[in-house]
Design an enzyme around this catalytic site. Structure first.
Site, PDB file in Angstrom:
ATOM      1  N   SER A   1       0.822  -1.194   0.000  1.00 18.23           N
ATOM      2  CA  SER A   1       0.000   0.000   0.000  1.00 18.23           C
ATOM      3  C   SER A   1       0.870   1.263   0.000  1.00 18.23           C
ATOM      4  O   SER A   1       1.667   1.464  -0.899  1.00 18.23           O
ATOM      5  CB  SER A   1      -0.966  -0.050   1.186  1.00 18.23           C
ATOM      6  OG  SER A   1      -1.972   0.903   1.063  1.00 18.23           O
TER       7      SER A   1
ATOM      8  N   ASP B   1      -7.517  -6.402  -6.174  1.00 18.77           N
ATOM      9  CA  ASP B   1      -7.490  -5.116  -5.472  1.00 18.77           C
ATOM     10  C   ASP B   1      -7.938  -4.002  -6.407  1.00 18.77           C
ATOM     11  O   ASP B   1      -7.600  -4.005  -7.589  1.00 18.77           O
ATOM     12  CB  ASP B   1      -6.063  -4.846  -4.985  1.00 18.77           C
ATOM     13  CG  ASP B   1      -5.935  -3.545  -4.206  1.00 18.77           C
ATOM     14  OD1 ASP B   1      -6.936  -3.104  -3.600  1.00 18.77           O
ATOM     15  OD2 ASP B   1      -4.828  -2.973  -4.189  1.00 18.77           O
TER      16      ASP B   1
ATOM     17  N   HIS C   1      -6.004  -6.536  -1.961  1.00 17.28           N
ATOM     18  CA  HIS C   1      -4.989  -5.577  -1.532  1.00 17.28           C
ATOM     19  C   HIS C   1      -3.966  -6.233  -0.613  1.00 17.28           C
ATOM     20  O   HIS C   1      -2.791  -5.892  -0.639  1.00 17.28           O
ATOM     21  CB  HIS C   1      -5.682  -4.419  -0.810  1.00 17.28           C
ATOM     22  CG  HIS C   1      -4.810  -3.261  -0.504  1.00 17.28           C
ATOM     23  ND1 HIS C   1      -4.239  -2.472  -1.481  1.00 17.28           N
ATOM     24  CD2 HIS C   1      -4.397  -2.732   0.681  1.00 17.28           C
ATOM     25  CE1 HIS C   1      -3.531  -1.515  -0.920  1.00 17.28           C
ATOM     26  NE2 HIS C   1      -3.599  -1.653   0.396  1.00 17.28           N
TER      27      HIS C   1
END
Length: 541
Positions: free
Chosen positions: A264, A455, A517
């Site tokens: 991220s 994601d 994710h």
């Protein structure tokens, strides 16, 4: 503003890329240290073009400046005396060590400004927590005494061969989210169930590596401070100090290969942190590679891929209708123009409007559907973070016996700190071009960019795109390299296709099938497979 709040928490969230330059020296935007009223006065006195951008921003999102604070409130805490800890490593002592160089001249054993840092260490008793019995663990704090900053870490030795296995630093993103989320929700030795019971994870990344989980920047997780950090470069200084003092206390781990991994917003962190480490000639950190999973690294190249991912072109059914898809297409040129201006100036006055406009225009339509931004296949389960399981982790970590066993000094634990998130956003860090640091890394060590293909927020389309447009000596060869099947090679699932991979020189991109994710959460077996093979050196120049 609520249209993009969730995307700014755990996650982050093909353009023509201008010639890439090294990331600029940090821009001094002194007005950001002023009260909000002074900030508004500064906006009024800006040049016409910049003022127009802020005026349009205020018109579109009238509550933005009122809702967001620029600094995080200090977390309530009680510092434990030094006698509580098994070891206290003084940075001043480490900085004062001189050795003879090969040229006969004396030099410091390790570089860096360390005199204001200390590292506190205590052994964690696994039997008290029920996590990986028999595995050696340490927790503690890195203290920046000059700036009243205290970063919490938790270290797990390898389950296999800690005397020879590599050491890995794991970083969650946000910015402002605890890496203990990664520990208990993704790749650590245990998870927490709805009854707050500890569940063993057979696919933990410490199966063949020792792992450090770090709560950073300050005021995240169990970390705390009387001050604040609001940009990636500043956070990198703290991480270098932590690792230097940790390896000084535990020289047996300093002999092993060291890797930095994260996901991220770690797409910002890791290029900066690795560059900081490599900038010190004399160091005790044996950095061998970096791994970035579903990261935000090059927004200019990644943001055009929100529309395709949301509209059925990323391998999964469309989430948005045709009207919303057209709206995103219409908004993209302005978004790209604003990001380009941010890349050119790296000033908060330019980068903040780009962040807010683009996040609302390119992420907002998806969020308003209620679909999980971290997994296009599911709806959000609970709150802005979309996963009920995160609540179990927070509850478990807030138990007094747990906090006592870890030596935690804050009154409570939170998985994500929205104030930190806003600080980074409103200091312009979100849109800055940290990908410009990656070519310098590729010259010196292997770099892996991996992405779960379900994601949305940091999707595989955008990550593949920026890796293929990155300016470096092997760009053409990497861009034209074939995506090959990635299969499991050495266990009962041998031959199972888990994704695709392309590689040239020191640069590798992976698409992991069925991963959101957080790839280790959705595909634990596949994540441990590629992780072990990466550490084993399968993909490198």
């Amino acid at each position: 503003m609520k249209t993009f709040t969730a995307a700014l928490l755990v996650g982050t969230a093909l353009a023509a890329v201008p010639q890439q330059q090294p990331l600029q020296t940090q821009v001094e935007d002194s007005a950001w240290a002023k009260p909000l009223e002074d900030l508004k006065d500064t906006i009024k006195s800006m040049g016409a073009e910049a003022k127009q951008a802020w005026d349009q921003l205020a018109s579109a999102f009238p509550d933005a400046l009122n809702e967001y604070t620029l600094f995080s409130a200090p977390k309530k805490h009680t510092r434990r005396p030094d006698s509580h800890w098994d070891h206290v490593v003084r940075g001043a002592d480490v900085q004062g060590i001189w050795v003879d160089g090969v040229d006969g001249q004396k030099h410091r054993e390790v570089d860096g400004k360390l005199e204001n840092y200390d590292l506190r260490v205590k052994a964690v008793d696994p039997s008290k927590l029920g996590i990986d019995p028999g595995v050696k663990q340490f927790s503690g704090y890195l203290d920046d005494n000059e700036n009243d900053k205290h970063l919490f870490y938790w270290f797990f030795e390898s389950r296999n061969d800690p005397k020879n296995d590599p050491v890995v630093l794991w970083l969650n993103g946000g910015p402002g989210c605890s890496s203990l989320t990664g520990l208990f929700f993704e790749l650590g030795p245990a998870s927490i169930d709805k009854n707050l019971k500890v569940i063993h994870n057979p696919y933990s990344w410490n199966s063949n590596a020792s792992v450090i989980f770090l709560d950073q920047p300050v005021n995240v997780g169990f970390s705390y401070s009387g001050s604040s950090v609001s940009d990636t470069i500043a956070a990198g200084k703290d991480v270098y100090a932590l690792l230097t003092l940790f390896f000084k206390q535990f020289p047996q781990y300093a002999k092993q290969d060291f890797h930095i991994a994260g996901e991220s917003y770690a797409g910002h962190y890791i290029p900066a942190f690795a560059s900081e480490i490599l900038s010190h000639k004399n160091r005790n950190i044996n950095l061998k590679s970096v791994l970035i999973g579903n990261g935000l690294t090059d927004p200019l190249t990644q943001y055009p891929h929100y529309r395709p991912m949301a509209c059925g072109e990323g391998g999964y059914p469309a989430v948005l209708d045709e009207s919303s898809c057209r709206s995103m297409d219409n908004a993209l040129p302005r978004c790209q123009s604003m990001i380009e201006s941010c890349y050119s100036s790296e000033s908060a006055w330019v980068c903040v409007p780009a962040s807010i406009y683009c996040n609302n225009a390119m992420i907002g339509p998806y969020q308003r559907t209620g679909q999980n931004v971290y997994d296009v296949r599911t709806k959000c389960e609970d709150g802005s973070l979309c996963y009920t399981g995160l609540n179990y982790i927070t509850q478990w970590l807030n138990q007094k016996p747990v906090m006592e066993a870890l030596g935690a000094e804050v009154e409570s634990y939170d998985s994500c700190n929205m104030d930190i998130n806003r600080n980074f956003l409103f200091h312009g860090d979100w849109m800055k071009p940290y990908h410009r640091l990656v070519p310098g890394l590729i010259e010196k060590l292997p770099v892996l960019i991996y992405a779960g293909d379900a994601d949305f927020i940091c999707n595989w389309l955008g990550n593949k795109a920026w890796t293929e447009t990155l300016e470096w000596s092997g760009r053409a060869e990497f861009a034209s390299a074939e995506m090959k099947n990635l299969t499991i090679v050495d266990n009962k699932s041998k031959g199972k296709n888990i994704g695709q991979v392309k590689s040239h020189g020191n640069f590798t991109f992976m698409r992991l099938f069925g991963g959101g994710h957080m790839v280790p959460l959705d595909q634990p077996e596949a994540s441990l497979e590629f992780f072990n093979r990466w550490l084993g050196g399968e993909w490198k120049a």
